[in-house]
Design a protein around this motif. Structure first.
Motif, PDB file in Angstrom:
ATOM      1  N   ILE A 139       2.577  -3.408   6.029  1.00  0.00           N
ATOM      2  CA  ILE A 139       2.365  -2.312   5.084  1.00  0.00           C
ATOM      3  C   ILE A 139       1.882  -1.060   5.834  1.00  0.00           C
ATOM      4  O   ILE A 139       2.266   0.063   5.497  1.00  0.00           O
ATOM      5  CB  ILE A 139       1.393  -2.746   3.956  1.00  0.00           C
ATOM      6  CG1 ILE A 139       1.495  -1.820   2.754  1.00  0.00           C
ATOM      7  CG2 ILE A 139      -0.036  -2.854   4.419  1.00  0.00           C
ATOM      8  CD1 ILE A 139       0.819  -2.375   1.503  1.00  0.00           C
ATOM      9  N   THR A 140       1.104  -1.258   6.877  1.00  0.00           N
ATOM     10  CA  THR A 140       0.625  -0.135   7.693  1.00  0.00           C
ATOM     11  C   THR A 140       1.799   0.528   8.418  1.00  0.00           C
ATOM     12  O   THR A 140       1.919   1.764   8.408  1.00  0.00           O
ATOM     13  CB  THR A 140      -0.430  -0.620   8.709  1.00  0.00           C
ATOM     14  OG1 THR A 140      -1.471  -1.294   7.996  1.00  0.00           O
ATOM     15  CG2 THR A 140      -1.007   0.526   9.511  1.00  0.00           C
ATOM     16  N   SER A 141       2.681  -0.276   9.003  1.00  0.00           N
ATOM     17  CA  SER A 141       3.860   0.279   9.687  1.00  0.00           C
ATOM     18  C   SER A 141       4.716   1.066   8.716  1.00  0.00           C
ATOM     19  O   SER A 141       5.210   2.157   9.028  1.00  0.00           O
ATOM     20  CB  SER A 141       4.736  -0.848  10.256  1.00  0.00           C
ATOM     21  OG  SER A 141       4.002  -1.623  11.161  1.00  0.00           O
ATOM     22  N   ASN A 142       4.880   0.483   7.544  1.00  0.00           N
ATOM     23  CA  ASN A 142       5.744   1.113   6.555  1.00  0.00           C
ATOM     24  C   ASN A 142       5.168   2.455   6.089  1.00  0.00           C
ATOM     25  O   ASN A 142       5.885   3.451   5.994  1.00  0.00           O
ATOM     26  CB  ASN A 142       5.899   0.157   5.373  1.00  0.00           C
ATOM     27  CG  ASN A 142       7.099   0.494   4.537  1.00  0.00           C
ATOM     28  OD1 ASN A 142       8.226   0.482   5.012  1.00  0.00           O
ATOM     29  ND2 ASN A 142       6.848   0.837   3.284  1.00  0.00           N
ATOM     30  N   VAL A 143       3.881   2.478   5.817  1.00  0.00           N
ATOM     31  CA  VAL A 143       3.255   3.724   5.357  1.00  0.00           C
ATOM     32  C   VAL A 143       3.200   4.736   6.508  1.00  0.00           C
ATOM     33  O   VAL A 143       3.329   5.941   6.281  1.00  0.00           O
ATOM     34  CB  VAL A 143       1.877   3.452   4.731  1.00  0.00           C
ATOM     35  CG1 VAL A 143       1.145   4.748   4.429  1.00  0.00           C
ATOM     36  CG2 VAL A 143       2.040   2.631   3.444  1.00  0.00           C
ATOM     37  N   ALA A 144       3.060   4.255   7.725  1.00  0.00           N
ATOM     38  CA  ALA A 144       3.102   5.172   8.873  1.00  0.00           C
ATOM     39  C   ALA A 144       4.473   5.856   8.945  1.00  0.00           C
ATOM     40  O   ALA A 144       4.570   7.063   9.215  1.00  0.00           O
ATOM     41  CB  ALA A 144       2.804   4.419  10.167  1.00  0.00           C
ATOM     42  N   LYS A 145       5.541   5.092   8.676  1.00  0.00           N
ATOM     43  CA  LYS A 145       6.893   5.683   8.671  1.00  0.00           C
ATOM     44  C   LYS A 145       7.042   6.708   7.536  1.00  0.00           C
ATOM     45  O   LYS A 145       7.652   7.761   7.707  1.00  0.00           O
ATOM     46  CB  LYS A 145       7.947   4.577   8.536  1.00  0.00           C
ATOM     47  CG  LYS A 145       8.092   3.749   9.798  1.00  0.00           C
ATOM     48  CD  LYS A 145       8.967   2.535   9.582  1.00  0.00           C
ATOM     49  CE  LYS A 145       8.916   1.637  10.822  1.00  0.00           C
ATOM     50  NZ  LYS A 145       9.428   0.287  10.558  1.00  0.00           N
ATOM     51  N   LEU A 146       6.476   6.360   6.402  1.00  0.00           N
ATOM     52  CA  LEU A 146       6.526   7.268   5.251  1.00  0.00           C
ATOM     53  C   LEU A 146       5.767   8.570   5.568  1.00  0.00           C
ATOM     54  O   LEU A 146       6.246   9.677   5.295  1.00  0.00           O
ATOM     55  CB  LEU A 146       5.909   6.552   4.046  1.00  0.00           C
ATOM     56  CG  LEU A 146       6.103   7.154   2.670  1.00  0.00           C
ATOM     57  CD1 LEU A 146       7.560   7.101   2.220  1.00  0.00           C
ATOM     58  CD2 LEU A 146       5.236   6.421   1.633  1.00  0.00           C
ATOM     59  N   LEU A 147       4.599   8.447   6.170  1.00  0.00           N
ATOM     60  CA  LEU A 147       3.796   9.618   6.538  1.00  0.00           C
ATOM     61  C   LEU A 147       4.514  10.478   7.571  1.00  0.00           C
ATOM     62  O   LEU A 147       4.441  11.714   7.534  1.00  0.00           O
ATOM     63  CB  LEU A 147       2.447   9.170   7.120  1.00  0.00           C
ATOM     64  CG  LEU A 147       1.314   8.969   6.123  1.00  0.00           C
ATOM     65  CD1 LEU A 147       0.155   8.255   6.790  1.00  0.00           C
ATOM     66  CD2 LEU A 147       0.834  10.317   5.569  1.00  0.00           C
ATOM     67  N   ARG A 148       5.201   9.803   8.500  1.00  0.00           N
ATOM     68  CA  ARG A 148       5.953  10.501   9.533  1.00  0.00           C
ATOM     69  C   ARG A 148       7.061  11.343   8.896  1.00  0.00           C
ATOM     70  O   ARG A 148       7.296  12.498   9.262  1.00  0.00           O
ATOM     71  CB  ARG A 148       6.535   9.433  10.462  1.00  0.00           C
ATOM     72  CG  ARG A 148       7.077   9.891  11.765  1.00  0.00           C
ATOM     73  CD  ARG A 148       7.322   8.665  12.646  1.00  0.00           C
ATOM     74  NE  ARG A 148       8.246   8.982  13.717  1.00  0.00           N
ATOM     75  CZ  ARG A 148       9.573   8.885  13.599  1.00  0.00           C
ATOM     76  NH1 ARG A 148      10.122   8.460  12.497  1.00  0.00           N
ATOM     77  NH2 ARG A 148      10.332   9.214  14.629  1.00  0.00           N
ATOM     78  N   TYR A 149       7.718  10.764   7.900  1.00  0.00           N
ATOM     79  CA  TYR A 149       8.734  11.479   7.115  1.00  0.00           C
ATOM     80  C   TYR A 149       8.101  12.690   6.413  1.00  0.00           C
ATOM     81  O   TYR A 149       8.609  13.819   6.490  1.00  0.00           O
ATOM     82  CB  TYR A 149       9.340  10.488   6.110  1.00  0.00           C
ATOM     83  CG  TYR A 149      10.256  11.047   5.049  1.00  0.00           C
ATOM     84  CD1 TYR A 149      11.240  11.983   5.334  1.00  0.00           C
ATOM     85  CD2 TYR A 149      10.159  10.574   3.732  1.00  0.00           C
ATOM     86  CE1 TYR A 149      12.084  12.457   4.334  1.00  0.00           C
ATOM     87  CE2 TYR A 149      11.005  11.036   2.735  1.00  0.00           C
ATOM     88  CZ  TYR A 149      11.960  11.986   3.043  1.00  0.00           C
ATOM     89  OH  TYR A 149      12.788  12.445   2.050  1.00  0.00           O
ATOM     90  N   GLY A 150       6.965  12.484   5.778  1.00  0.00           N
ATOM     91  CA  GLY A 150       6.276  13.574   5.087  1.00  0.00           C
ATOM     92  C   GLY A 150       5.781  14.640   6.048  1.00  0.00           C
ATOM     93  O   GLY A 150       5.872  15.846   5.772  1.00  0.00           O
ATOM     94  N   PHE A 194       5.119  17.092   2.885  1.00  0.00           N
ATOM     95  CA  PHE A 194       4.452  16.040   2.123  1.00  0.00           C
ATOM     96  C   PHE A 194       4.949  15.980   0.681  1.00  0.00           C
ATOM     97  O   PHE A 194       4.786  14.970   0.004  1.00  0.00           O
ATOM     98  CB  PHE A 194       2.935  16.206   2.174  1.00  0.00           C
ATOM     99  CG  PHE A 194       2.340  15.863   3.508  1.00  0.00           C
ATOM    100  CD1 PHE A 194       2.623  14.642   4.107  1.00  0.00           C
ATOM    101  CD2 PHE A 194       1.503  16.749   4.169  1.00  0.00           C
ATOM    102  CE1 PHE A 194       2.083  14.310   5.356  1.00  0.00           C
ATOM    103  CE2 PHE A 194       0.950  16.424   5.403  1.00  0.00           C
ATOM    104  CZ  PHE A 194       1.253  15.210   6.002  1.00  0.00           C
ATOM    105  N   ASP A 195       5.551  17.085   0.207  1.00  0.00           N
ATOM    106  CA  ASP A 195       6.120  17.049  -1.148  1.00  0.00           C
ATOM    107  C   ASP A 195       7.227  15.996  -1.274  1.00  0.00           C
ATOM    108  O   ASP A 195       7.568  15.593  -2.380  1.00  0.00           O
ATOM    109  CB  ASP A 195       6.657  18.433  -1.541  1.00  0.00           C
ATOM    110  CG  ASP A 195       7.790  18.864  -0.624  1.00  0.00           C
ATOM    111  OD1 ASP A 195       7.556  18.998   0.597  1.00  0.00           O
ATOM    112  OD2 ASP A 195       8.919  19.051  -1.103  1.00  0.00           O
ATOM    113  N   LYS A 196       7.786  15.538  -0.141  1.00  0.00           N
ATOM    114  CA  LYS A 196       8.800  14.469  -0.196  1.00  0.00           C
ATOM    115  C   LYS A 196       8.185  13.119  -0.550  1.00  0.00           C
ATOM    116  O   LYS A 196       8.890  12.218  -1.020  1.00  0.00           O
ATOM    117  CB  LYS A 196       9.498  14.313   1.171  1.00  0.00           C
ATOM    118  CG  LYS A 196      10.229  15.519   1.665  1.00  0.00           C
ATOM    119  CD  LYS A 196      11.637  15.571   1.136  1.00  0.00           C
ATOM    120  CE  LYS A 196      12.467  16.558   1.944  1.00  0.00           C
ATOM    121  NZ  LYS A 196      13.429  17.272   1.111  1.00  0.00           N
ATOM    122  N   ILE A 197       6.904  12.943  -0.241  1.00  0.00           N
ATOM    123  CA  ILE A 197       6.316  11.595  -0.376  1.00  0.00           C
ATOM    124  C   ILE A 197       5.150  11.535  -1.354  1.00  0.00           C
ATOM    125  O   ILE A 197       4.734  10.444  -1.749  1.00  0.00           O
ATOM    126  CB  ILE A 197       5.842  11.050   1.005  1.00  0.00           C
ATOM    127  CG1 ILE A 197       4.782  11.962   1.660  1.00  0.00           C
ATOM    128  CG2 ILE A 197       7.038  10.871   1.944  1.00  0.00           C
ATOM    129  CD1 ILE A 197       4.133  11.341   2.904  1.00  0.00           C
TER     130      ILE A 197
END
Lengths: 171, 171
Positions: free
Chosen positions: B120-131, B136-139
């Motif tokens: 879950i940490t890896s996944n949210v890190a990827k999401l944050l990287r995208y944002g 950040f409005d994307k996420i």
């Protein structure tokens, strides 16, 4: 066809005999209800929509989460109310007469505009109207399933869709 | 400055004496913990981050919701784990040695890439990287407060930001 139908949304009104406060009686609201113990968010939504309206549907996304404290009827606990977007696979309404006075497919613009809706219903109608016009990807909080660290269990994670290019990191 | 710092994120590892399963010990994870009764989601996040890391911060948005059933340590109930994006206002780490082995600001790319993080940490890190890269409005799942139908109470509603033009419907 399904997209067209998504301009409309099954809504129900509380029966006046229910213990809801005065100003939520006769207000349009989305169908819904309490989760069973151990039930997934989307499964609750699909089950409650079927029980209240007779409409069969499939879970697509979470649209909104409400957190409320000291909410009457929440067993003295804080309350999480989660609003889902479902795709209907049947359209003929057969509604629960114990829980609802009326149940209709309703135009989203009308639902967003009417004063005879709870504030959360108006707000989500506006959100759906935005999604319907500009793409549901603007409003959807989608689901992915992951294996838990505990053998044999899975969990569901809801967040904004992560583009493929961000899912795998190289170098 | 704050945006730059958001490439980094305070993370903690579980102390081996905790009752976490073997493969989550020594894994990087985000700080967090249980809500107090009646506590708002964002307040829990800000409080737990401060308790575990000494970092002061402000709630910005919800990033992700996990629902898990039969989760050990959840008192026999289904568990909702909500991940928030916070903006730090202090940067010097002073971490809780009972709960963490190490606590560091970490580069998001590294956190997204390392095998020494919970899924879950890896996944949210990827999401944050995208944002972080595309906005950040994307996420972000942002918060609005509404008066409840019950006199004097308010509730918080979290959903995708609704553009101004969709908030007010005319004609």
């Amino acid at each position: 066809m399904l997209e067209h139908e998504w301009r409309k949304k099954a809504t129900v009104t509380r029966a006046p005999s229910s213990d809801a406060p005065e100003n939520t009686v006769n207000a349009w609201k989305f169908p819904g209800g309490l989760s069973n113990p151990g039930e997934d968010i989307g499964d609750t939504a699909v089950r409650e929509v079927f029980e209240e309206t007779g409409i069969k549907s499939e879970f697509k996304s979470i649209l909104s989460v409400r957190q409320q404290h000291r909410h009457p009827g929440a067993f003295g606990k804080s309350d999480m109310y989660i609003i889902c977007r479902l795709e209907p696979s049947s359209f003929t309404i057969s509604f629960c007469q114990q829980e609802c006075l009326r149940c209709e497919w309703m135009d989203l613009d009308e639902l967003a505009r009417t004063k005879h809706a709870t504030p959360i219903t108006s707000n989500v109608a506006k959100l759906l109207r935005y999604g319907y016009r500009e793409g549901f990807d603007k409003i959807d909080i989608t689901m992915r399933e992951f294996p838990a660290v505990y053998a044999g269990l899975f969990y569901k994670l809801y967040h904004r869709e992560l583009p493929e290019s961000y899912r795998n990191i190289t170098g």
